[in-house]
Every structure is written in structure tokens, then in C-alpha cells.
Design a protein around this motif. Structure first.
Motif, PDB file in Angstrom:
ATOM      1  N   GLU A  78      10.279  16.001  -3.736  1.00 17.27           N
ATOM      2  CA  GLU A  78      10.982  14.712  -3.728  1.00 17.27           C
ATOM      3  C   GLU A  78      10.266  13.673  -4.589  1.00 17.27           C
ATOM      4  O   GLU A  78      10.869  12.680  -5.003  1.00 17.27           O
ATOM      5  N   LEU A  79       8.968  13.867  -4.834  1.00 17.67           N
ATOM      6  CA  LEU A  79       8.188  12.879  -5.590  1.00 17.67           C
ATOM      7  C   LEU A  79       8.112  13.297  -7.056  1.00 17.67           C
ATOM      8  O   LEU A  79       7.051  13.623  -7.578  1.00 17.67           O
ATOM      9  N   SER A  80       9.232  13.245  -7.736  1.00 19.53           N
ATOM     10  CA  SER A  80       9.248  13.616  -9.155  1.00 19.53           C
ATOM     11  C   SER A  80       8.649  12.493  -9.996  1.00 19.53           C
ATOM     12  O   SER A  80       8.553  11.338  -9.568  1.00 19.53           O
ATOM     13  N   HIS A  81       8.256  12.847 -11.206  1.00 19.73           N
ATOM     14  CA  HIS A  81       7.635  11.870 -12.108  1.00 19.73           C
ATOM     15  C   HIS A  81       8.574  10.695 -12.367  1.00 19.73           C
ATOM     16  O   HIS A  81       8.164   9.526 -12.310  1.00 19.73           O
ATOM     17  N   GLU A  82       9.837  10.973 -12.649  1.00 24.69           N
ATOM     18  CA  GLU A  82      10.784   9.913 -12.981  1.00 24.69           C
ATOM     19  C   GLU A  82      11.016   8.994 -11.787  1.00 24.69           C
ATOM     20  O   GLU A  82      11.076   7.764 -11.935  1.00 24.69           O
ATOM     21  N   ARG A  83      11.169   9.594 -10.613  1.00 17.00           N
ATOM     22  CA  ARG A  83      11.423   8.766  -9.424  1.00 17.00           C
ATOM     23  C   ARG A  83      10.222   7.890  -9.082  1.00 17.00           C
ATOM     24  O   ARG A  83      10.375   6.711  -8.767  1.00 17.00           O
ATOM     25  N   VAL A  84       9.033   8.463  -9.118  1.00 14.24           N
ATOM     26  CA  VAL A  84       7.836   7.687  -8.789  1.00 14.24           C
ATOM     27  C   VAL A  84       7.661   6.541  -9.783  1.00 14.24           C
ATOM     28  O   VAL A  84       7.373   5.399  -9.392  1.00 14.24           O
ATOM     29  N   THR A  85       7.860   6.824 -11.063  1.00 15.49           N
ATOM     30  CA  THR A  85       7.748   5.771 -12.073  1.00 15.49           C
ATOM     31  C   THR A  85       8.758   4.671 -11.825  1.00 15.49           C
ATOM     32  O   THR A  85       8.445   3.469 -11.930  1.00 15.49           O
ATOM     33  N   SER A  86       9.981   5.047 -11.473  1.00 22.02           N
ATOM     34  CA  SER A  86      11.029   4.056 -11.210  1.00 22.02           C
ATOM     35  C   SER A  86      10.709   3.212  -9.986  1.00 22.02           C
ATOM     36  O   SER A  86      10.888   1.985  -9.987  1.00 22.02           O
ATOM     37  N   VAL A  87      10.213   3.861  -8.919  1.00 22.53           N
ATOM     38  CA  VAL A  87       9.876   3.113  -7.702  1.00 22.53           C
ATOM     39  C   VAL A  87       8.766   2.108  -7.970  1.00 22.53           C
ATOM     40  O   VAL A  87       8.845   0.935  -7.554  1.00 22.53           O
ATOM     41  N   LEU A  88       7.738   2.521  -8.672  1.00 21.70           N
ATOM     42  CA  LEU A  88       6.623   1.608  -8.948  1.00 21.70           C
ATOM     43  C   LEU A  88       7.066   0.448  -9.822  1.00 21.70           C
ATOM     44  O   LEU A  88       6.604  -0.687  -9.642  1.00 21.70           O
ATOM     45  N   ALA A  89       7.967   0.703 -10.753  1.00 21.32           N
ATOM     46  CA  ALA A  89       8.490  -0.383 -11.595  1.00 21.32           C
ATOM     47  C   ALA A  89       9.265  -1.384 -10.750  1.00 21.32           C
ATOM     48  O   ALA A  89       9.166  -2.610 -10.963  1.00 21.32           O
ATOM     49  N   LEU A 108       0.861  -1.185   0.000  1.00 21.61           N
ATOM     50  CA  LEU A 108       0.000   0.000   0.000  1.00 21.61           C
ATOM     51  C   LEU A 108       0.895   1.232   0.000  1.00 21.61           C
ATOM     52  O   LEU A 108       1.747   1.383   0.878  1.00 21.61           O
ATOM     53  N   VAL A 109       0.716   2.104  -0.982  1.00 24.11           N
ATOM     54  CA  VAL A 109       1.613   3.243  -1.196  1.00 24.11           C
ATOM     55  C   VAL A 109       0.834   4.539  -1.018  1.00 24.11           C
ATOM     56  O   VAL A 109      -0.222   4.725  -1.625  1.00 24.11           O
ATOM     57  N   ASP A 110       1.361   5.427  -0.193  1.00 24.35           N
ATOM     58  CA  ASP A 110       0.771   6.752  -0.010  1.00 24.35           C
ATOM     59  C   ASP A 110       1.548   7.738  -0.874  1.00 24.35           C
ATOM     60  O   ASP A 110       2.635   8.189  -0.505  1.00 24.35           O
ATOM     61  N   ALA A 111       0.998   8.082  -2.041  1.00 26.38           N
ATOM     62  CA  ALA A 111       1.674   8.965  -2.987  1.00 26.38           C
ATOM     63  C   ALA A 111       0.968  10.305  -3.122  1.00 26.38           C
ATOM     64  O   ALA A 111       1.073  10.961  -4.164  1.00 26.38           O
ATOM     65  N   ASP A 112       0.263  10.725  -2.090  1.00 28.47           N
ATOM     66  CA  ASP A 112      -0.444  12.002  -2.123  1.00 28.47           C
ATOM     67  C   ASP A 112       0.547  13.139  -1.866  1.00 28.47           C
ATOM     68  O   ASP A 112       1.093  13.235  -0.754  1.00 28.47           O
ATOM     69  N   PRO A 113       0.809  14.006  -2.838  1.00 30.23           N
ATOM     70  CA  PRO A 113       1.800  15.061  -2.633  1.00 30.23           C
ATOM     71  C   PRO A 113       1.317  16.187  -1.728  1.00 30.23           C
ATOM     72  O   PRO A 113       2.100  17.071  -1.379  1.00 30.23           O
ATOM     73  N   TYR A 114       0.047  16.171  -1.327  1.00 26.84           N
ATOM     74  CA  TYR A 114      -0.485  17.218  -0.468  1.00 26.84           C
ATOM     75  C   TYR A 114      -0.495  16.819   1.002  1.00 26.84           C
ATOM     76  O   TYR A 114      -1.035  17.535   1.832  1.00 26.84           O
ATOM     77  N   GLY A 115       0.103  15.686   1.320  1.00 24.42           N
ATOM     78  CA  GLY A 115       0.152  15.243   2.706  1.00 24.42           C
ATOM     79  C   GLY A 115      -0.523  13.902   2.872  1.00 24.42           C
ATOM     80  O   GLY A 115      -1.722  13.775   2.592  1.00 24.42           O
ATOM     81  N   GLY A 116       0.212  12.891   3.326  1.00 26.10           N
ATOM     82  CA  GLY A 116      -0.329  11.540   3.426  1.00 26.10           C
ATOM     83  C   GLY A 116      -1.196  11.349   4.655  1.00 26.10           C
ATOM     84  O   GLY A 116      -1.032  12.022   5.674  1.00 26.10           O
ATOM     85  N   SER A 117      -2.117  10.413   4.570  1.00 29.55           N
ATOM     86  CA  SER A 117      -3.003  10.130   5.709  1.00 29.55           C
ATOM     87  C   SER A 117      -3.095   8.648   6.023  1.00 29.55           C
ATOM     88  O   SER A 117      -3.789   8.265   6.963  1.00 29.55           O
ATOM     89  N   ILE A 118      -2.401   7.807   5.273  1.00 25.73           N
ATOM     90  CA  ILE A 118      -2.493   6.366   5.516  1.00 25.73           C
ATOM     91  C   ILE A 118      -1.878   5.997   6.861  1.00 25.73           C
ATOM     92  O   ILE A 118      -2.419   5.161   7.594  1.00 25.73           O
ATOM     93  N   ALA A 119      -0.751   6.603   7.221  1.00 24.28           N
ATOM     94  CA  ALA A 119      -0.094   6.261   8.484  1.00 24.28           C
ATOM     95  C   ALA A 119      -1.006   6.490   9.692  1.00 24.28           C
ATOM     96  O   ALA A 119      -1.186   5.578  10.508  1.00 24.28           O
ATOM     97  N   PRO A 120      -1.612   7.663   9.858  1.00 21.17           N
ATOM     98  CA  PRO A 120      -2.508   7.813  11.020  1.00 21.17           C
ATOM     99  C   PRO A 120      -3.747   6.939  10.947  1.00 21.17           C
ATOM    100  O   PRO A 120      -4.265   6.499  11.974  1.00 21.17           O
ATOM    101  N   VAL A 121      -4.235   6.653   9.749  1.00 19.33           N
ATOM    102  CA  VAL A 121      -5.408   5.790   9.616  1.00 19.33           C
ATOM    103  C   VAL A 121      -5.106   4.384  10.140  1.00 19.33           C
ATOM    104  O   VAL A 121      -5.963   3.748  10.766  1.00 19.33           O
ATOM    105  N   LEU A 122      -3.873   3.911   9.924  1.00 21.57           N
ATOM    106  CA  LEU A 122      -3.496   2.563  10.343  1.00 21.57           C
ATOM    107  C   LEU A 122      -2.661   2.544  11.622  1.00 21.57           C
ATOM    108  O   LEU A 122      -2.169   1.488  12.017  1.00 21.57           O
ATOM    109  N   GLY A 123      -2.479   3.699  12.246  1.00 21.82           N
ATOM    110  CA  GLY A 123      -1.739   3.731  13.501  1.00 21.82           C
ATOM    111  C   GLY A 123      -0.259   3.456  13.337  1.00 21.82           C
ATOM    112  O   GLY A 123       0.369   2.878  14.238  1.00 21.82           O
ATOM    113  N   LEU A 124       0.331   3.885  12.226  1.00 22.73           N
ATOM    114  CA  LEU A 124       1.749   3.657  11.961  1.00 22.73           C
ATOM    115  C   LEU A 124       2.548   4.937  12.185  1.00 22.73           C
ATOM    116  O   LEU A 124       2.014   6.041  12.097  1.00 22.73           O
TER     117      LEU A 124
END
Length: 415
Positions: A231-242, A163-179
Motif C-alpha cells: 500500500e505504501l508505493s513510491h508515488e502515493r507516499v510522495t503525494s501524501v508528503l506533498a 509525526l509519520v510512521d512510514a516503516d514498511p516492516y511494521g510501525g512502532s510509533i503507536a505502541p510507543v505513544l500508547g495510541l
């Protein structure tokens, strides 16, 4: 400290009890058979059930009951027959009956990352993951809720999931899951990818584990605040997902809401783009889940966003999900009104409608758990599970027909 329910033989229980109490745990019940355990789960609400792996104390019914309530189950095997029985049922958190309490303690606290399925992605295979991007228009339509619970249902079906939190406006997955979210995992992965240093070992190091009985998955947390979006540039995000595709069976990505192209920056071709991570995720996705709220404002935003989304993603790859369908916001026959609106203004005929289930959603938020663990029987969880099993997961191949062959002598006599 944890609340434990025990169903062990007398000698094993007597040996473990002193260490268990010394570590500060509470024994809420000492039971005999698996039926007693199942009947007591609702009332006792233990955090962990520790049971012998024999047929008298471990059963598929007990596993299902623990899964529905998000209760961890640890099996204790005294011999090979019990190990085989636990393995056939799919119990992976198994401890030898002669083991010291230290081995139990690691499982009770979730310190051991247990794969959701023995075999498959972690045994040398190199699967190509199915990538699912969850997008929604502005206004909190339920993107994170959808992403978290799609990942949970995929993991519950026996798949290795990230599960990847790629929201550039601020992630919310960590508090939702208590991480913990001090160090955003996905941004770390992007930095490593930019340096050409992202591999399986680094993915395992920076991932956090959401642990649940038979439905655990890896989480790459998002940005603590919006200031680090470059930090979440198009090239980096594409590379990470690959790279992630090579190590997981499914990737579920919580994206940002905005589909703007940052026109004020187009004069500088090398400037970072605020929404680059969202575009990269949508381009990499095999399936895009477009989420909207079932009220006049939410549907209006969804329809406008769906038009923009269609210019980026083929319509065949988009699933429209309308969240919180309720009569109080739309009047009589809310489901029919939503379907008619989507069909009339966007030509959408096969949207998925999720019921308004505030009690289940609140239980999940309060416990920092998925719906599968916090409210396994709730209507919202049932609708999400039906969507995942019916639309995302491939249909199982039909079992081959078995024919009974006559013995050779009988066939010869018949001839």
C-alpha cells in the motif's frame, strides 16, 4: 479516571466538586497559590492541574513545572483580565468560570485537540513544512525514539507538527505513544492519495493526537504488520508528503532501515517495491537524521549504511546521530572514540552524540510518553532538545534595536 489538583476560588470549586466526583475523578489537593501547586507537583503527581487564570494561581513558573512533568494544565478564567493573562502566558486550554463540568471533562480526557500554537499554520496560512526523515541501520539503533522526541521538541517550540510512521516492516510509533493502531493512519492517507481524495479534512480525520501541555502533535500511525507494505508505493507516499507539507510546519518521518533496491523484482517494472516508502521519504526530506548505536556492531552498521545513504541523499542534508554513548561498551573516553571512528572511516566531523540514559528511556516507554513529558530533566532529553534547537530550528532573527527619540521641542531647543 484522572487525578486532579485544584487551585480555584471557593465558589467555583464548590460548584464543580460534585460533578467532578460524580465522573469518578480524584482530587489529590486543594491549593491556594501557584507556588503551592509547584511545590506539590512532585509529591502529588496529578494528571491534570485546574487553576484559576488570575496572577495568584497561574504563572509562567507553574506552566514550566507542569510541562517538565507532562502534567496537563487547564485554566479557569472569570473575566477578560484573566483571559488576557492566560493568553499572554500561552495557555490555550482555557474554560470560563461559569462553564458546566462537561467542558472541563473534554479537556481532562484530552478529547479536544488543542493546537500547539494559536495562529500560524491553522489560520489560513499555507506554510511549506520542513521534512525530517529519521533513518537508521538494522539493529534497533533508536530511529523511533529519535523521531518521536524530535517531533515533541518541535511541538514544544510552538510549531504544528505531524509525526509519520512510514516503516514498511511494521510501525512502532503507536505502541510507543500508547495510541490505537488497528487502522494504520499513514496507509489510509496513501490510499486516499491514490484515489485523489486526500485533503485537509481527511488528514484531520485519520490522524491521532498525542496530547501534552503545550507540546501536542498529530500522529499518522504505521502498519500493524509487514504484510500491507504494497500500500505504501513510491508515488502515493510522495503525494501524501506533498499534501502534508501544505498543512504542517514540520513533518517528522520514521523510515525503514533497508536501502536495498529489491533487485529480485527489477525484471518487473510494475511490481511494488518493499522499500519504496523509505526511498520516497528520503527523497522528499529536507534533512535526514542517520541514527546509529555506540558500540562496535552499531558503528559498523552505521558506517556501511552511511555510505549507501550518501548515494541517495546529499551529504549536506544528513545529520549523523550516535545513540547510547557509554564507557561500558567502548571503554575510557567513549565520546572521543566514537568521534575518531566516524572521522577516520567516513570523514564525519560533526556528529551528535547522545548519552546512554536507560532510566529516562524506560520512564518514557512505561508511561507511553515522550521524553519531554516523562523525564523532562533527564540528560538524554536535554541532549535531544539541544540538537533540535541548535540544528533543526532556524535561529531567531535578532530583535531590532530600539532608539529613544527626543521630543520634538527638546530637539529644536538643542539645535
Amino acid at each position: 479516571m484522572a487525578r486532579l489538583a485544584l487551585a480555584l476560588d471557593a465558589s467555583t470549586e464548590d460548584r464543580l466538586l460534585p460533578d467532578l466526583v460524580e465522573h469518578g475523578h480524584t482530587v489529590v489537593a486543594r491549593l491556594v497559590g501557584w507556588r503551592d501547586v509547584v511545590e506539590s507537583l512532585e509529591m502529588l503527581a496529578p494528571d491534570v492541574v485546574v487553576v484559576g487564570a488570575g496572577r495568584g494561581t497561574l504563572s509562567a513558573e507553574l506552566l514550566a513545572a507542569c510541562d517538565d512533568r507532562g502534567i496537563r494544565l487547564v485554566g479557569v478564567a472569570a473575566n477578560d483580565a484573566e483571559r488576557a493573562h492566560a493568553g499572554a502566558l500561552g495557555v490555550h486550554e482555557l474554560v470560563d468560570a461559569e462553564a458546566e463540568w462537561a467542558e472541563f471533562e473534554a479537556l481532562v480526557h484530552g478529547g479536544v485537540a488543542v493546537p500547539s500554537r494559536v495562529g500560524g499554520a491553522g489560520d489560513g496560512a499555507a506554510p511549506q513544512a520542513g521534512v525530517i526523515a529519521v533513518w537508521g541501520a538494522a539493529g534497533a539503533p533508536g530511529r523511533t525514539t529519535m523521531a518521536v522526541n524530535i517531533a515533541a521538541e518541535l511541538a514544544g517550540a510552538g510549531h504544528r507538527v505531524a509525526l509519520v510512521d512510514a516503516d514498511p516492516y511494521g510501525g512502532s510509533i503507536a505502541p510507543v505513544l500508547g495510541l490505537l493502531d488497528e487502522a494504520p493512519g499513514f496507509a489510509s492517507a496513501c490510499r486516499l492519495a491514490g484515489a485523489g481524495a486526500l485533503d485537509r479534512a481527511e488528514l484531520e480525520r485519520i490522524a491521532q493526537r498525542y496530547s501534552a501541555p503545550r507540546a501536542s502533535f498529530d500522529v499518522f500511525t504505521g502498519l500493524v504488520g509487514p504484510s500491507r507494505w504494497p500500500e505504501l508505493s513510491h508515488e502515493r507516499v510522495t503525494s501524501v508528503l506533498a499534501t502534508m507539507r501544505e498543512h504542517f510546519e514540520y513533518l517528522v518521518i520514521d523510515t525503514g532501515f533497508s536501502l536495498e533496491r529489491d533487485e529480485e523484482l527489477t525484471s518487473d517494472q510494475f511490481a511494488p517495491r518493499r522499500n519504496a516508502a523509505t526511498f520516497a521519504a528520503l527523497e522528499s526530506a529536507d534533512r535526514v537524521v542517520a541514527v546509529g548505536l555506540a558500540d562496535p556492531v552499531g558503528l559498523s552498521r552505521l558506517l556501511r549504511g552511511y555510505d549507501e545513504l550518501g548515494s541517495l541523499v546529499d551529504a549536506e542534508r544528513i545529520d549523523v546521530v550516535v545513540n547510547r554513548v557509554r564507557q561500558s561498551a567502548l571503554g575510557i573516553d567513549a565520546h572521543a572514540q566514537v568521534r575518531q571512528t566516524l572521522r577516520r572511516f567516513a570523514g564525519i566531523t560533526d556528529a551528535v552524540l547522545l548519552p546512554h540514559d536507560g532510566r529516562a528511556a524506560d520512564a518514557a516507554i512505561l508511561g507511553a510518553r515522550t521524553l519531554r513529558d516523562a523525564a523532562g530533566r533527564a540528560p538524554l532529553r536535554a541532549a535531544l532538545r539541544a540538537y533540535v534547537l541548535g540544528s533543526i530550528l532556524p535561529e531567531p532573527a535578532p530583535a531590532p534595536r530600539r532608539t529613544l527619540a527626543l521630543p520634538l521641542l527638546r530637539r529644536a531647543a538643542a539645535g
